[in-house]
Design a protein around this motif. Structure first.
Motif, short mmCIF file in Angstrom:
data_model
loop_
_atom_site.label_atom_id
_atom_site.label_comp_id
_atom_site.label_asym_id
_atom_site.label_seq_id
_atom_site.Cartn_x
_atom_site.Cartn_y
_atom_site.Cartn_z
N GLY A 213 0.78 -1.23 0.00
CA GLY A 213 0.00 0.00 0.00
C GLY A 213 0.81 1.28 0.00
O GLY A 213 0.24 2.38 0.04
N HIS A 214 2.13 1.20 -0.07
CA HIS A 214 2.97 2.39 -0.12
C HIS A 214 2.82 3.06 -1.49
O HIS A 214 2.79 2.38 -2.53
CB HIS A 214 4.42 2.05 0.17
CG HIS A 214 4.64 1.51 1.55
ND1 HIS A 214 4.80 2.33 2.66
CD2 HIS A 214 4.68 0.23 2.01
CE1 HIS A 214 4.97 1.57 3.74
NE2 HIS A 214 4.89 0.29 3.38
N ASP B 60 6.72 11.65 4.04
CA ASP B 60 6.11 10.88 2.96
C ASP B 60 7.02 9.75 2.47
O ASP B 60 6.66 9.00 1.58
CB ASP B 60 5.72 11.79 1.79
CG ASP B 60 6.92 12.52 1.20
OD1 ASP B 60 7.98 12.54 1.85
OD2 ASP B 60 6.78 13.07 0.09
N ALA B 61 8.22 9.64 3.05
CA ALA B 61 9.12 8.52 2.73
C ALA B 61 8.75 7.36 3.64
O ALA B 61 9.29 7.19 4.73
CB ALA B 61 10.57 8.93 2.91
N THR B 62 7.79 6.56 3.18
CA THR B 62 7.28 5.46 4.01
C THR B 62 7.84 4.10 3.61
O THR B 62 7.58 3.11 4.29
CB THR B 62 5.75 5.40 3.94
OG1 THR B 62 5.35 5.07 2.59
CG2 THR B 62 5.13 6.73 4.35
N GLY C 40 6.36 0.53 11.57
CA GLY C 40 5.13 1.29 11.84
C GLY C 40 4.95 2.51 10.95
O GLY C 40 3.85 2.75 10.41
N THR C 41 6.03 3.32 10.79
CA THR C 41 5.92 4.51 9.95
C THR C 41 6.77 4.45 8.70
O THR C 41 6.61 5.27 7.80
CB THR C 41 6.32 5.77 10.76
OG1 THR C 41 7.71 5.66 11.13
CG2 THR C 41 5.47 5.92 12.00
N GLY D 67 1.58 3.27 7.93
CA GLY D 67 0.78 3.67 9.08
C GLY D 67 0.00 4.94 8.79
O GLY D 67 0.16 5.58 7.75
N ASP D 68 -0.87 5.31 9.71
CA ASP D 68 -1.65 6.54 9.55
C ASP D 68 -0.80 7.77 9.73
O ASP D 68 0.14 7.79 10.48
CB ASP D 68 -2.80 6.55 10.56
CG ASP D 68 -3.78 5.38 10.32
OD1 ASP D 68 -3.89 4.98 9.13
OD2 ASP D 68 -4.38 4.90 11.29
#
Length: 328
Positions: free
Chosen positions: A172-173, A231-233, A259-260, A327-328
């Protein structure tokens, strides 16, 4: 050999056949000859045997002076495969893989009477040397090499990088950042190609390419830059050492992994599963690379002609705890 023949009560030719592994000697005769050899502490002269048979049972390997996991593991895989086939290995390590040093190493090994040579050639500068190798010498390039010039055995770097990138996108990234290896390394170039191909196929916008030097320090320094980008997830590092540096940078910045931010490496070094968290990475089967390289070289020696065979060993994505949906 005459003393062994006299002690065993056989002919000189029978002793020679036993030494050379001939199947035409009866088991009881073979054991009698071997017992005589042990009693007399007789050891065959390998140089003399090579002169008679034309076979030295020795192979050469040109590598370069490095402690990097990939090239070192490839060398170990080659040695294991060669010994399993009854061959000895002579290794020449060069300080860099430029044309003159590689060709000089090949000439040194050729002069030692090796039957063939394996060249571990992961850098761009070595490609020109492969094109200028003596035409009658059996050679195989390992890890990377030019198309249609010499036989090559390599891992599918493009697919390995694409698999790592797809894994992160499928979680989902929105996109995946890539920390590449040095630009003059063919494997680093191919991993960039795989990363870009996977992003393009998914319709994801590629972020700016970052380049390290394979070291954990370079991964750490680039990871510090990425830690400040919320935004670098998702980050794909071109080897596990740089991924380790990224993990530390994220920990120091308070960015939870996974998590992030999710992190993927490449190589699957033995320590990767003991990182915190255990690292998702792309596994390269270096033992299989060594075996395939050795068998291809033996085929070439047997055929007496150089082919343009290219053997590609598939990689495997090892999913562990360093990757998760964003993560959110």
């Amino acid at each position: 050999m005459a003393d062994v023949a006299l002690r065993a009560g056989v002919s000189h030719q029978t002793v020679s056949r036993v030494i050379n592994g001939s199947d035409s000697v009866r088991p009881e005769t073979r054991e009698r000859v071997l017992a005589a050899m042990r009693e007399l502490d007789y050891r065959p002269n390998s140089l003399a045997r090579a002169l008679v048979t034309g076979r030295s049972r020795t192979l050469g390997v040109v590598s370069f002076d490095t402690t990097l996991y990939g090239p070192a593991s490839t060398l170990f895989g080659i040695e294991r495969a060669a010994h399993a086939q009854g061959y000895f290995v002579n290794i020449v390590s060069v300080t860099s893989l430029d044309r003159d040093l590689v060709l000089g190493a090949v000439e040194q090994l050729h002069g030692q009477g090796v039957e063939g040579i394996l060249l571990i050639t992961p850098q761009e500068r070595a490609v020109e040397a492969l094109v200028h190798l003596p035409p009658g010498l059996p050679v195989v390039a390992v890890e990377a090499g030019p198309e249609k010039s010499v036989p090559v055995v390599t891992v599918d770097q493009v697919e390995g990088a694409a698999a790592a990138t797809r894994h992160l996108l499928e979680l989902g990234h929105r996109t995946v950042w890539h920390i590449a290896g040095p630009a003059d390394w063919l494997e680093a170039q191919q991993r960039v190609d795989g990363w870009m191909a996977a992003l393009t196929a998914a319709g994801a916008s590629p972020p700016p390419l970052l380049t390290g030097d394979w070291s954990a320090r370079s991964g750490y320094e680039l990871g510090q830059r990425l830690a400040g980008l919320r935004d670098a997830t998702a980050i794909f590092a071109a080897n596990d050492q740089m991924a380790l540096g990224v993990l530390r940078a994220m920990h120091e910045a308070g960015r939870d992994v996974p998590g992030t931010v999710s992190v993927v490496g490449f190589d699957d070094i033995p320590e990767a599963q003991f990182f915190t968290p255990p690292l998702t990475t792309v596994h390269q089967d270096f033992n299989e690379v060594g075996r395939q390289s050795l068998m291809l070289l033996l085929d070439e020696i047997g055929a007496g002609a150089r082919s343009a065979t290219r053997v590609v060993v598939p990689p495997a994505l090892k999913v562990r705890d360093s990757t998760a949906p964003p993560g959110d």
